[in-house]
Each structure stands twice: as structure tokens, then as C-alpha cells.
Design an enzyme around this catalytic site. Structure first.
Site, mmCIF file in Angstrom:
data_model
loop_
_atom_site.group_PDB
_atom_site.id
_atom_site.type_symbol
_atom_site.label_atom_id
_atom_site.label_comp_id
_atom_site.label_asym_id
_atom_site.label_seq_id
_atom_site.Cartn_x
_atom_site.Cartn_y
_atom_site.Cartn_z
ATOM 1 N N ASP A 180 1.177 -1.531 -0.117
ATOM 2 C CA ASP A 180 -0.432 -0.068 -0.239
ATOM 3 C C ASP A 180 0.940 1.142 -0.145
ATOM 4 O O ASP A 180 2.029 0.919 0.931
ATOM 5 C CB ASP A 180 -1.182 -0.145 0.864
ATOM 6 C CG ASP A 180 -1.984 0.291 0.890
ATOM 7 O OD1 ASP A 180 -2.321 1.860 0.134
ATOM 8 O OD2 ASP A 180 -3.015 1.342 2.336
ATOM 9 N N ASN B 172 0.928 3.159 -3.341
ATOM 10 C CA ASN B 172 1.361 3.651 -4.308
ATOM 11 C C ASN B 172 0.978 5.223 -4.820
ATOM 12 O O ASN B 172 2.323 5.901 -4.896
ATOM 13 C CB ASN B 172 1.098 2.946 -4.821
ATOM 14 C CG ASN B 172 1.899 1.624 -5.242
ATOM 15 O OD1 ASN B 172 2.880 1.212 -4.173
ATOM 16 N ND2 ASN B 172 1.012 0.597 -5.781
ATOM 17 N N GLY B 173 0.015 5.674 -4.243
ATOM 18 C CA GLY B 173 -0.664 6.667 -4.540
ATOM 19 C C GLY B 173 -0.078 7.940 -4.206
ATOM 20 O O GLY B 173 0.361 9.216 -4.750
ATOM 21 N N ARG C 38 -0.830 9.299 -10.119
ATOM 22 C CA ARG C 38 -0.641 8.095 -8.776
ATOM 23 C C ARG C 38 -0.248 6.964 -9.593
ATOM 24 O O ARG C 38 0.456 5.763 -8.935
ATOM 25 C CB ARG C 38 -2.173 7.299 -8.647
ATOM 26 C CG ARG C 38 -2.810 8.291 -8.119
ATOM 27 C CD ARG C 38 -3.574 8.215 -7.549
ATOM 28 N NE ARG C 38 -4.527 6.824 -6.947
ATOM 29 C CZ ARG C 38 -4.367 6.578 -5.493
ATOM 30 N NH1 ARG C 38 -3.973 7.474 -4.601
ATOM 31 N NH2 ARG C 38 -4.409 5.365 -5.081
ATOM 32 N N HIS D 219 2.615 2.883 -9.109
ATOM 33 C CA HIS D 219 1.878 1.798 -9.527
ATOM 34 C C HIS D 219 3.055 1.375 -9.880
ATOM 35 O O HIS D 219 3.407 0.098 -9.736
ATOM 36 C CB HIS D 219 0.769 1.651 -9.522
ATOM 37 C CG HIS D 219 -0.039 1.840 -9.248
ATOM 38 N ND1 HIS D 219 -0.837 1.937 -7.623
ATOM 39 C CD2 HIS D 219 -1.694 2.890 -9.549
ATOM 40 C CE1 HIS D 219 -1.576 2.097 -7.468
ATOM 41 N NE2 HIS D 219 -1.924 2.789 -8.216
ATOM 42 N N SER E 188 -7.771 -4.965 -5.546
ATOM 43 C CA SER E 188 -7.952 -5.804 -4.283
ATOM 44 C C SER E 188 -9.939 -5.687 -5.412
ATOM 45 O O SER E 188 -10.428 -4.989 -6.248
ATOM 46 C CB SER E 188 -8.792 -5.269 -2.961
ATOM 47 O OG SER E 188 -9.326 -3.778 -3.082
ATOM 48 N N ARG F 237 -12.003 2.804 -8.147
ATOM 49 C CA ARG F 237 -11.398 3.590 -8.553
ATOM 50 C C ARG F 237 -11.212 3.959 -10.419
ATOM 51 O O ARG F 237 -11.877 3.732 -10.889
ATOM 52 C CB ARG F 237 -9.729 3.522 -8.504
ATOM 53 C CG ARG F 237 -9.025 2.972 -7.400
ATOM 54 C CD ARG F 237 -7.657 2.712 -6.463
ATOM 55 N NE ARG F 237 -7.757 2.255 -5.942
ATOM 56 C CZ ARG F 237 -6.409 2.180 -4.897
ATOM 57 N NH1 ARG F 237 -5.324 2.619 -5.568
ATOM 58 N NH2 ARG F 237 -6.450 2.009 -3.919
ATOM 59 N N LEU G 116 10.593 -20.191 -4.929
ATOM 60 C CA LEU G 116 10.109 -19.385 -3.986
ATOM 61 C C LEU G 116 7.925 -19.600 -4.719
ATOM 62 O O LEU G 116 8.334 -19.891 -6.368
ATOM 63 C CB LEU G 116 10.649 -17.754 -4.635
ATOM 64 C CG LEU G 116 9.127 -16.776 -3.923
ATOM 65 C CD1 LEU G 116 9.308 -17.147 -2.215
ATOM 66 C CD2 LEU G 116 9.326 -15.475 -4.482
ATOM 67 N N SER H 143 -8.086 -4.936 4.904
ATOM 68 C CA SER H 143 -8.312 -4.784 3.987
ATOM 69 C C SER H 143 -8.968 -5.875 3.265
ATOM 70 O O SER H 143 -8.662 -5.612 1.886
ATOM 71 C CB SER H 143 -7.884 -4.269 2.735
ATOM 72 O OG SER H 143 -8.009 -2.419 3.277
HETATM 73 C C1 IPE Z 1 -5.074 -2.979 0.153
HETATM 74 O O1 IPE Z 1 -4.784 -1.288 -0.341
HETATM 75 C C2 IPE Z 1 -5.496 -3.313 -1.518
HETATM 76 C C3 IPE Z 1 -4.546 -3.691 -1.995
HETATM 77 C C4 IPE Z 1 -3.319 -3.590 -1.791
HETATM 78 C C5 IPE Z 1 -3.946 -4.121 -3.904
HETATM 79 P P1 IPE Z 1 -6.070 0.183 -0.669
HETATM 80 O O2 IPE Z 1 -5.274 0.912 -0.701
HETATM 81 O O3 IPE Z 1 -6.978 -0.275 -1.619
HETATM 82 O O4 IPE Z 1 -7.062 -0.102 1.273
HETATM 83 P P2 IPE Z 1 -7.728 0.569 1.597
HETATM 84 O O5 IPE Z 1 -9.163 1.364 0.586
HETATM 85 O O6 IPE Z 1 -7.037 1.440 2.332
HETATM 86 O O7 IPE Z 1 -8.743 -0.015 2.831
HETATM 87 C C1 IPE Z 2 -1.556 -0.227 -3.432
HETATM 88 O O1 IPE Z 2 -1.497 1.458 -3.331
HETATM 89 C C2 IPE Z 2 -1.460 -0.040 -5.122
HETATM 90 C C3 IPE Z 2 -2.926 -1.290 -5.282
HETATM 91 C C4 IPE Z 2 -4.354 -0.280 -4.152
HETATM 92 C C5 IPE Z 2 -3.444 -1.254 -6.212
HETATM 93 P P1 IPE Z 2 -2.547 2.699 -3.387
HETATM 94 O O2 IPE Z 2 -2.808 3.226 -4.812
HETATM 95 O O3 IPE Z 2 -3.581 2.216 -2.642
HETATM 96 O O4 IPE Z 2 -1.954 3.575 -2.806
HETATM 97 P P2 IPE Z 2 -2.402 4.571 -1.812
HETATM 98 O O5 IPE Z 2 -2.971 3.870 -0.831
HETATM 99 O O6 IPE Z 2 -2.958 5.783 -2.482
HETATM 100 O O7 IPE Z 2 -2.251 5.361 -1.436
HETATM 101 MG MG MG Z 3 -3.931 2.360 -0.804
#
Ligand code: IPE
Ligand code: IPE
Ligand code: MG
Length: 243
Positions: A25, A27-28, A38, A42, A70, A76, A136, A199
């Protein structure tokens, strides 16, 4: 304190977890902090996946399960969803050779029918191509949601009961109907980016996992960060309900 330090030095990574699962989690936020789209975050995140996959065997980790997308992430923007799907396709195409050479067995969990047929075909091909590898076990959760997996498993289980293949279902019967049938349960679940929730990730499988929450955003998460978390895991006492 002194005893704890001595123990840490005496047995670094002594009890490395066999199976680590990661909620990747942040990346964005990593990208937005820099004023970038964003998707740049990724893409950097996918580079980190490569590094972590390479590092796992030497850290004693034989199973790595990563949460890539997920069942809730469809909420999104179309641009972000399509961008992520493209990153998954490219990752499989570009890493196929390397993973085969490095002994990585790649598998996927989650519902596949909603994914692009081209991506589904790549997923099936890489699973077949790497099926004999043992160094692995890499499992990627795409369009994965724990509740969705449990619901689908309940459907499979009830079909088995209806066909008379099993009687009163046991926990083992249920586990055999999950996407992770045959996989060991994760010993440790790591979530990056400082969020302290699960999550919808592996609710059945992680029932007895240890959890580590780190503020590091996924694009900044290195094999050294993982190594430090694994060393701490070696100091934890897992009781599984005993004393
Ligand atoms: C959980 O992260 C899903 C993945 C890492 C793929 P999210 O960023 O989607 O989760 P929430 O929305 O913060 O719970
Ligand atoms: C996790 O990073 C990757 C996915 C859920 C696909 P996010 O995209 O959720 O990044 P934040 O939480 O917005 O920083
Ligand atoms: Mg996230």
C-alpha cells in the site's frame, strides 16, 4: 533490554517465516507527494515487487503472497484501473524468463472472470510455465477479496456436499475449496504505508498470522526493510492458543 539485544544478535532471522504475505500500500501517496500521477507510483511499486521477489529465497522465505488488486479497487478511475491492468500484463511478460530461471512458481488468487481475457491467458500461461519451480512460491492476489473468496468457496463446498463427495464439512474440506487450496497459511502479514487494517486480505488464511504495520510507502520498501521485519519476527513468541 540487554537480554533482548543479545537474543537478537545470537539468532538473527533464526525462525524466518516460511510464508510472508504483503499488502503493498502507498503507491498513490508516494506519487502524489511528488506531484506525479498515481500510476507513476504503481510503476515504481512493480519495480519493488521484482526486488522483493528476488530477495525472498535468500531471506529464508519460500512463500510470498502479494495483494496487487482488491475486489474493491474497481471503484477507482478507469484510467487507474486500466493502468494497473497494463502493469500486471507487462510484469508477467517481462518477468516470465527471469522467474523461470530463478525457480519462481507464480500463481494467482482472486476471481478471474472479470479480468481482460488477454490478461487471463497470460496468467494461465505463466502458471503452467513455472509449475515445476520450487525455490519461491509467488502468489499474486488480483481481483481478490476475502469475502468474495469465502463466498465462492462456500459454493464449491455445497456442490461437493450435494454430490455426496463429503459429509459434514471439516475445516480442511473448506480450506480445500479456497483459491489457496494446498498453500500453507501465511506466518506473517506486512502492510506498508501506515494503514492498520487488513482490507479484505486473506481473512481465513491469516487467522493466526503475525502482523507488521510499517509507515514506509510501498515504492520505498526495500529488501533491507523486509530483512529487518523478518529479524523482529524471529523474536516473536507464537502460542497458537496454547501457553
Ligand atoms: C488494499 O489497499 C489493496 C491492495 C494493496 C491491493 P487499498 O489502498 O485498496 O485499501 P484501503 O482502501 O486503504 O482499505
Ligand atoms: C496500493 O497503493 C496499490 C493498490 C491498491 C492497487 P494505493 O494505490 O492504495 O496507494 P495509496 O493508498 O492511495 O497511497
Ligand atoms: Mg491504498
Amino acid at each position: 533490554m540487554a537480554a533482548e539485544t543479545a537474543q537478537a544478535v545470537a539468532s538473527p532471522g533464526a525462525a524466518a517465516p516460511r510464508h510472508v504475505a504483503i499488502i503493498m500500500d502507498g503507491n498513490g501517496r508516494w506519487a502524489v507527494e511528488r506531484g506525479w500521477p498515481r500510476l507513476v507510483g504503481h510503476r515504481r511499486g512493480a519495480e519493488r515487487v521484482k526486488q522483493i521477489v528476488r530477495a525472498c529465497p535468500d531471506l529464508g522465505v519460500n512463500w510470498l503472497t502479494i495483494y496487487a488488486f482488491s475486489t474493491e479497487n474497481w471503484k477507482r478511475s478507469t484510467e487507474e484501473v486500466l493502468g494497473l491492468m497494463k502493469i500486471f500484463r507487462r510484469y508477467i511478460e517481462r518477468e516470465a524468463e527471469g522467474m523461470s530461471a530463478e525457480g519462481v512458481r507464480m500463481r494467482f488468487i482472486g476471481g478471474r472472470e472479470r479480468l481482460d481475457p488477454k490478461l487471463q491467458a497470460l496468467m494461465a500461461a505463466i502458471e503452467a510455465r513455472t509449475a515445476g519451480n520450487t525455490r519461491l512460491n509467488l502468489t499474486v492476489a488480483i481481483n481478490y477479496g476475502g469475502r468474495d473468496e469465502l463466498t465462492r468457496a462456500a459454493g464449491r463446498l455445497s456442490q461437493k456436499v450435494a454430490r455426496g463427495e463429503i459429509g459434514e464439512p471439516t475445516e480442511a474440506d473448506f480450506a480445500a475449496c479456497l483459491d489457496t487450496a494446498g498453500h500453507p497459511d501465511p506466518d506473517l502479514v506486512i502492510r506498508t504505508s501506515g494503514e492498520t487494517r487488513t482490507s479484505n486480505f486473506l481473512p481465513w488464511q491469516a487467522a493466526y498470522a503475525e502482523y507488521e504495520f510499517t509507515p514506509t510507502l510501498w515504492p520505498d520498501f526495500t529488501p533491507d526493510h523486509l530483512g529487518a521485519i523478518l529479524d523482529r519476527f524471529g523474536l516473536r513468541e507464537r502460542r497458537f492458543g496454547g501457553v
